[in-house]
Design a protein around this motif. Structure first.
Motif, PDB file in Angstrom:
ATOM      1  N   ALA A   1       0.852  -1.125   0.116  1.00  0.00           N
ATOM      2  CA  ALA A   1       0.045  -0.026  -0.013  1.00  0.00           C
ATOM      3  C   ALA A   1       0.867   1.363  -0.021  1.00  0.00           C
ATOM      4  N   VAL A   2       2.073   1.176   0.740  1.00  0.00           N
ATOM      5  CA  VAL A   2       2.823   2.387   0.942  1.00  0.00           C
ATOM      6  C   VAL A   2       3.746   2.714  -0.575  1.00  0.00           C
ATOM      7  N   VAL A   3       4.130   1.638  -1.196  1.00  0.00           N
ATOM      8  CA  VAL A   3       4.766   1.689  -2.488  1.00  0.00           C
ATOM      9  C   VAL A   3       3.773   2.142  -3.517  1.00  0.00           C
ATOM     10  N   ALA A   4       2.689   1.707  -3.443  1.00  0.00           N
ATOM     11  CA  ALA A   4       1.613   2.196  -4.520  1.00  0.00           C
ATOM     12  C   ALA A   4       1.300   3.720  -4.296  1.00  0.00           C
ATOM     13  N   ALA A   5       1.275   4.076  -3.015  1.00  0.00           N
ATOM     14  CA  ALA A   5       1.004   5.565  -2.561  1.00  0.00           C
ATOM     15  C   ALA A   5       2.222   6.535  -3.152  1.00  0.00           C
ATOM     16  N   LEU A   6       3.412   6.067  -2.745  1.00  0.00           N
ATOM     17  CA  LEU A   6       4.589   6.670  -3.247  1.00  0.00           C
ATOM     18  C   LEU A   6       4.587   6.739  -4.902  1.00  0.00           C
ATOM     19  N   ASP A   7       4.466   5.568  -5.428  1.00  0.00           N
ATOM     20  CA  ASP A   7       4.513   5.581  -6.942  1.00  0.00           C
ATOM     21  C   ASP A   7       3.277   6.546  -7.531  1.00  0.00           C
ATOM     22  N   ALA A   8       2.465   7.020  -6.661  1.00  0.00           N
ATOM     23  CA  ALA A   8       1.064   7.536  -7.406  1.00  0.00           C
ATOM     24  C   ALA A   8       1.315   9.013  -6.699  1.00  0.00           C
ATOM     25  N   GLY A   9       2.400   9.331  -6.246  1.00  0.00           N
ATOM     26  CA  GLY A   9       2.673  10.761  -5.819  1.00  0.00           C
ATOM     27  C   GLY A   9       1.852  11.157  -4.568  1.00  0.00           C
ATOM     28  N   HIS A  10       1.238  10.253  -3.849  1.00  0.00           N
ATOM     29  CA  HIS A  10       0.196  10.513  -2.816  1.00  0.00           C
ATOM     30  C   HIS A  10       1.286  10.308  -1.384  1.00  0.00           C
ATOM     31  N   LEU A  11       2.219   9.954  -1.377  1.00  0.00           N
ATOM     32  CA  LEU A  11       3.269  10.078  -0.445  1.00  0.00           C
ATOM     33  C   LEU A  11       4.598  10.418  -0.515  1.00  0.00           C
ATOM     34  N   HIS A  12       5.114  11.297   0.482  1.00  0.00           N
ATOM     35  CA  HIS A  12       6.576  11.776   0.036  1.00  0.00           C
ATOM     36  C   HIS A  12       7.608  10.649   0.384  1.00  0.00           C
ATOM     37  N   ALA A  13       7.597   9.804   1.295  1.00  0.00           N
ATOM     38  CA  ALA A  13       8.762   9.116   1.853  1.00  0.00           C
ATOM     39  C   ALA A  13       8.276   7.956   2.511  1.00  0.00           C
ATOM     40  N   TYR A  14       9.013   6.963   2.815  1.00  0.00           N
ATOM     41  CA  TYR A  14       8.808   5.612   3.585  1.00  0.00           C
ATOM     42  C   TYR A  14      10.229   5.178   4.096  1.00  0.00           C
ATOM     43  N   LEU A  15      10.344   5.234   5.513  1.00  0.00           N
ATOM     44  CA  LEU A  15      11.634   4.887   5.967  1.00  0.00           C
ATOM     45  C   LEU A  15      10.952   3.660   7.139  1.00  0.00           C
ATOM     46  N   CYS A  16      11.995   2.479   7.015  1.00  0.00           N
ATOM     47  CA  CYS A  16      11.665   1.687   7.904  1.00  0.00           C
ATOM     48  C   CYS A  16      12.799   0.393   8.273  1.00  0.00           C
ATOM     49  N   ASP A  17      12.570  -0.482   9.238  1.00  0.00           N
ATOM     50  CA  ASP A  17      13.965  -1.061   9.703  1.00  0.00           C
ATOM     51  C   ASP A  17      14.010  -2.551   8.800  1.00  0.00           C
ATOM     52  N   PHE A  18      12.962  -2.730   7.922  1.00  0.00           N
ATOM     53  CA  PHE A  18      12.871  -3.965   7.589  1.00  0.00           C
ATOM     54  C   PHE A  18      12.841  -4.293   5.969  1.00  0.00           C
ATOM     55  N   PRO A  19      14.262  -4.521   5.641  1.00  0.00           N
ATOM     56  CA  PRO A  19      14.138  -4.484   4.076  1.00  0.00           C
ATOM     57  C   PRO A  19      13.435  -5.642   3.337  1.00  0.00           C
ATOM     58  N   THR A  20      13.086  -5.505   2.309  1.00  0.00           N
ATOM     59  CA  THR A  20      12.437  -6.455   1.536  1.00  0.00           C
ATOM     60  C   THR A  20      12.788  -6.093  -0.004  1.00  0.00           C
ATOM     61  N   ASN A  21      12.867  -6.972  -1.011  1.00  0.00           N
ATOM     62  CA  ASN A  21      12.994  -6.941  -2.398  1.00  0.00           C
ATOM     63  C   ASN A  21      12.172  -5.673  -2.914  1.00  0.00           C
ATOM     64  N   ARG A  22      10.803  -5.372  -2.365  1.00  0.00           N
ATOM     65  CA  ARG A  22      10.031  -4.587  -2.639  1.00  0.00           C
ATOM     66  C   ARG A  22      10.408  -3.305  -2.462  1.00  0.00           C
ATOM     67  N   LEU A  23      11.237  -3.055  -1.213  1.00  0.00           N
ATOM     68  CA  LEU A  23      11.541  -1.748  -0.668  1.00  0.00           C
ATOM     69  C   LEU A  23      12.744  -1.331  -1.067  1.00  0.00           C
ATOM     70  N   LYS A  24      13.702  -2.144  -1.127  1.00  0.00           N
ATOM     71  CA  LYS A  24      15.299  -1.740  -0.949  1.00  0.00           C
ATOM     72  C   LYS A  24      15.700  -0.855  -2.094  1.00  0.00           C
ATOM     73  N   ASN A  25      15.294  -1.040  -3.102  1.00  0.00           N
ATOM     74  CA  ASN A  25      15.837  -0.041  -4.195  1.00  0.00           C
ATOM     75  C   ASN A  25      14.633   0.966  -4.854  1.00  0.00           C
ATOM     76  N   HIS A  26      13.632   1.111  -3.921  1.00  0.00           N
ATOM     77  CA  HIS A  26      12.670   2.173  -4.293  1.00  0.00           C
ATOM     78  C   HIS A  26      13.169   3.598  -4.075  1.00  0.00           C
ATOM     79  N   PRO A  27      13.160   4.533  -4.960  1.00  0.00           N
ATOM     80  CA  PRO A  27      14.099   5.662  -4.786  1.00  0.00           C
ATOM     81  C   PRO A  27      13.328   6.658  -3.806  1.00  0.00           C
ATOM     82  N   LYS A  28      12.104   6.474  -3.326  1.00  0.00           N
ATOM     83  CA  LYS A  28      11.335   7.178  -2.173  1.00  0.00           C
ATOM     84  C   LYS A  28      11.393   6.353  -0.802  1.00  0.00           C
ATOM     85  N   VAL A  29      12.071   5.218  -0.616  1.00  0.00           N
ATOM     86  CA  VAL A  29      12.094   4.479   0.489  1.00  0.00           C
ATOM     87  C   VAL A  29      13.600   4.331   1.186  1.00  0.00           C
TER      88      VAL A  29
END
Length: 389
Positions: free
Chosen positions: A239-267
């Motif tokens: 849900a967070v990645v979808a919001a980031l991609d749609a420009g509905h969220l500025h950034a996401y920071l977390c302590d739990f890497p996944t393949n979905r998150l690790k290379n996203h430019p806004k994460v």
């Protein structure tokens, strides 16, 4: 001599707290009285037959079968607040990384090539893309106002932010420790609508799983930042990645890497560093070692996640501690068995927590084995132990 088996590497400063005359501590001990661990998954191991207590050198206990241990009358101890400063500092770092767009700026600067003069010109030409904002006046929403959440809230105030908090299970003691400047949100939804930054500090249970999901992420401002240094699963990554991609969220920071998150430019993902400081590891180990030692030697329960707090100074020649179901007439049955044997009760404390109760009795004389056996056999008694003076 009590045996304490360690299931992970535990800070020596904590292990030093065990009295060497009374405790044997090591990773290879058979039939231990207590287990001490950090991230080890206890769900996959059999429970040692003589086990009396489990100590987690940290806050969360998702890796421990608390319900199963409770049914055997085994308290699970943790170290609330011992790693709070370490997590708070990481959250503050996350606020600054997001506000000043430091990930992108760092990558831009690291990729510059050419002479120093060429790099200088490229910096002046490209830096506007990474212009950020300052924290004073921004709204920090803190979900969960335990030891860590309160420290994060206070740090936000010191940074000049407006802080809004939400915690339906905030204790009276916790409320006293919370600054009056922290505004109280009516709900998580209310907090999300108001926040420029939202930081989660809750355990992962059914009620907190995916607190940010496809619906609630829509309550946030498009300029908002989500920080999750609590538990994987509190935020729905998809849900967070979808919001980031749609420009509905500025950034996401977390302590739990996944393949979905690790290379996203806004994460920005970190390798579970929340409590990974030497100070936090020392503090957690010291706190839990002291809790286990006090329980094994005196039967006191402090910072248990499943049994009530019972801390009483030793009085009398013998102490009986009983973990039992929270049902009527349990105290009556215990005291009646002692009265029939002519034993004088010096002090008796009984406290409950949900379906569980804990009874502590100090006697003026030694408890005979026959009476101890009678009490241990009472229906609803999960465990019983007598401790000599």
């Amino acid at each position: 001599m009590f045996k304490v088996r360690t299931l992970n590497q535990i800070s020596p400063r904590g292990l030093e707290r065990f009295d060497a005359q009374r405790f044997q501590v090591g990773a290879d001990l058979d039939d231990p009285d207590a287990l001490m661990l950090r991230s080890f998954n206890m769900h996959d191991m059999p429970v040692p037959p003589r086990l009396k207590a489990v100590g987690r050198a940290g806050a969360g206990v998702n890796n421990i079968p608390v319900a199963a241990l409770s049914q055997r009358g085994i308290p699970v101890f943790n170290a609330p607040g011992a790693n709070a400063n370490a997590v708070k500092e990481l959250v503050v770092a996350g606020l600054l990384i997001a506000a000043r767009n430091l990930r992108g700026a760092w990558e831009f600067a690291s990729g510059l090539e050419g002479t120093d003069a060429q790099i200088s010109r490229a910096v002046e030409a490209g830096k506007k893309a990474y212009a950020g904002s300052e924290l004073p006046g921004k709204v920090l929403g803190v979900v969960g106002l335990g030891a860590i959440g309160r420290m994060v809230a206070h740090a936000g105030l010191l940074l000049g932010m407006k802080v809004v908090g939400f915690d339906p299970e905030l204790t009276v003691e916790g409320a006293w420790q919370l600054s009056a400047e922290v505004q109280k949100a009516a709900s998580v939804a209310d907090l999300l609508r108001r926040a420029d930054f939202v930081s989660f500090h809750v355990p992962l249970v059914d009620a907190t799983r995916h607190m940010i999901d496809g619906k609630t992420v829509g309550l946030l401002k498009p300029t908002a930042t989500v920080l999750n240094f609590a538990r994987e699963g509190v935020v729905d990554d998809d849900a967070v990645v979808a919001a980031l991609d749609a420009g509905h969220l500025h950034a996401y920071l977390c302590d739990f890497p996944t393949n979905r998150l690790k290379n996203h430019p806004k994460v920005v993902v970190l390798p579970h560093l929340g409590a990974s400081t030497q100070e936090a590891e020392d503090n957690c180990a010291i706190m839990v070692a002291e809790e286990l030692q006090d329980f094994l030697e005196h039967g006191n329960v402090r910072n248990s996640v499943n049994f009530p707090e019972v801390v009483v100074a030793r009085e009398g020649a013998c102490r009986l501690v009983v973990a039992n179901a929270n049902v009527p007439n349990m105290v009556g049955q215990i005291s009646t068995a002692m009265a029939r044997a002519g034993l004088n009760i010096h002090n008796l404390v009984n406290k409950s927590r949900g379906d569980l109760a804990y009874t502590l009795v100090d006697l003026d004389s030694v408890l005979p084995d026959a009476v101890y056996g009678e009490i241990a056999a009472i229906p609803g008694v999960m465990s019983a132990r007598k401790i000599s003076a």
